[in-house]
Design a protein around this motif. Structure first.
Motif, PDB file in Angstrom:
ATOM      1  N   TYR A 193      13.965 -13.888   1.259  1.00 32.64           N
ATOM      2  CA  TYR A 193      12.693 -13.390   0.743  1.00 32.64           C
ATOM      3  C   TYR A 193      12.066 -14.394  -0.237  1.00 32.64           C
ATOM      4  O   TYR A 193      10.864 -14.671  -0.187  1.00 32.64           O
ATOM      5  N   TYR A 194      12.898 -14.937  -1.132  1.00 38.16           N
ATOM      6  CA  TYR A 194      12.396 -15.843  -2.171  1.00 38.16           C
ATOM      7  C   TYR A 194      12.400 -17.319  -1.747  1.00 38.16           C
ATOM      8  O   TYR A 194      12.075 -18.191  -2.552  1.00 38.16           O
TER       9      TYR A 194
ATOM     10  N   ILE B  55      14.458 -16.675 -11.497  1.00 40.38           N
ATOM     11  CA  ILE B  55      14.261 -15.303 -11.022  1.00 40.38           C
ATOM     12  C   ILE B  55      15.618 -14.604 -11.117  1.00 40.38           C
ATOM     13  O   ILE B  55      16.587 -15.044 -10.503  1.00 40.38           O
ATOM     14  N   VAL B  56      15.694 -13.538 -11.894  1.00 37.39           N
ATOM     15  CA  VAL B  56      16.954 -12.812 -12.064  1.00 37.39           C
ATOM     16  C   VAL B  56      16.794 -11.397 -11.509  1.00 37.39           C
ATOM     17  O   VAL B  56      15.938 -10.631 -11.963  1.00 37.39           O
ATOM     18  N   VAL B  57      17.610 -11.077 -10.503  1.00 31.82           N
ATOM     19  CA  VAL B  57      17.613  -9.739  -9.914  1.00 31.82           C
ATOM     20  C   VAL B  57      18.922  -9.061 -10.311  1.00 31.82           C
ATOM     21  O   VAL B  57      20.005  -9.507  -9.929  1.00 31.82           O
TER      22      VAL B  57
ATOM     23  N   SER C 125       8.727  -5.691  -7.882  1.00 30.42           N
ATOM     24  CA  SER C 125      10.044  -5.056  -7.921  1.00 30.42           C
ATOM     25  C   SER C 125      10.231  -4.025  -6.814  1.00 30.42           C
ATOM     26  O   SER C 125      11.345  -3.804  -6.337  1.00 30.42           O
ATOM     27  N   LEU C 126       9.153  -3.380  -6.361  1.00 34.75           N
ATOM     28  CA  LEU C 126       9.275  -2.368  -5.310  1.00 34.75           C
ATOM     29  C   LEU C 126       9.758  -2.994  -4.003  1.00 34.75           C
ATOM     30  O   LEU C 126      10.634  -2.440  -3.319  1.00 34.75           O
ATOM     31  N   ILE C 127       9.185  -4.152  -3.647  1.00 35.64           N
ATOM     32  CA  ILE C 127       9.616  -4.828  -2.423  1.00 35.64           C
ATOM     33  C   ILE C 127      11.060  -5.284  -2.546  1.00 35.64           C
ATOM     34  O   ILE C 127      11.863  -5.122  -1.616  1.00 35.64           O
ATOM     35  N   VAL C 128      11.420  -5.851  -3.694  1.00 34.56           N
ATOM     36  CA  VAL C 128      12.790  -6.335  -3.896  1.00 34.56           C
ATOM     37  C   VAL C 128      13.781  -5.182  -3.820  1.00 34.56           C
ATOM     38  O   VAL C 128      14.851  -5.297  -3.210  1.00 34.56           O
TER      39      VAL C 128
END
Length: 204
Positions: free
Chosen positions: A181-182, A109-111, A37-40
């Motif tokens: 990124y993903y 993947i849910v952001v 989560s830190l990178i995102v």
């Protein structure tokens, strides 16, 4: 430029870890990247949208209606000012632990991010252009320009804060960068990016 370099470093780091995971068959490495989560958060915060334009205002104490009274005012007491100032505005998100969430499952993947907003607004006063018309009975008044500049800043900033188009463009830019990124995992996962609980509009 600094933000762009940081973004490239983060992406390069993610791809390196993904390659290591592929090379050594480590599911733990890939899972760590997916759920980091830190990178995102860093990527989302760095993906700001910069907008440039010109803010313009006109203020006058006479009506331009062609009447005799209006024409007399123009000759003797007119005070008309035009001011144009270039601006630089940045849209993006302000992420903290309360409004950010990353959820990773086997297939999705849910952001979840806050709504983009106007983060900064700068008037380039050094490039300001002005013009004025004054009647015979009026002298130059620098305070008038100061008042007009203050009004211009307040009105133009308010317009940009409510600009739906730029906020949508900011959403789409953030999602596009997160998809980069993903990208190595999108064959097996669906990426959903939400802003304020709402899924972002489809990318063009």
């Amino acid at each position: 430029m600094k933000n762009f370099l940081l973004f490239l470093i983060l992406i390069g780091f993610a791809l390196l870890l993904f390659w290591l995971g592929k090379q050594y068959g480590s599911k733990n490495v890939n899972q760590e990247i997916l759920s980091n989560s830190l990178i995102v958060k860093d990527i989302a915060e760095l993906a700001s949208l910069e907008v440039q334009g010109n803010a313009t205002i006109k203020r006058s104490n006479v009506e331009n209606d062609g009447t005799w009274m209006s024409n007399m005012k123009k000759v003797f007491i007119e005070n008309t000012i035009w001011v144009t100032i270039p601006y630089v505005a940045k849209y993006g998100i302000d992420v903290d632990s309360q409004n950010f969430k990353l959820t990773v499952s086997d297939k999705k993947i849910v952001v979840s991010l806050p709504e983009p907003k106007l983060l900064s607004y700068e008037l380039r006063v050094d490039k300001m252009e002005t013009a004025n018309k004054k009647g015979m009975f009026l002298a130059a008044d620098d305070e008038t320009y100061t008042d007009v500049q203050k009004k211009l800043y307040k009105e133009s900033r308010g317009q940009l804060e409510g600009n739906v188009l730029y906020r949508n463009q900011s959403r789409q830019k953030i999602e596009k960068i997160l998809r980069e990124y993903y990208k190595p995992w999108l064959k097996d996962h669906e990426l959903v990016v939400e802003f304020g609980g709402t899924k972002t509009p489809a990318l063009n």
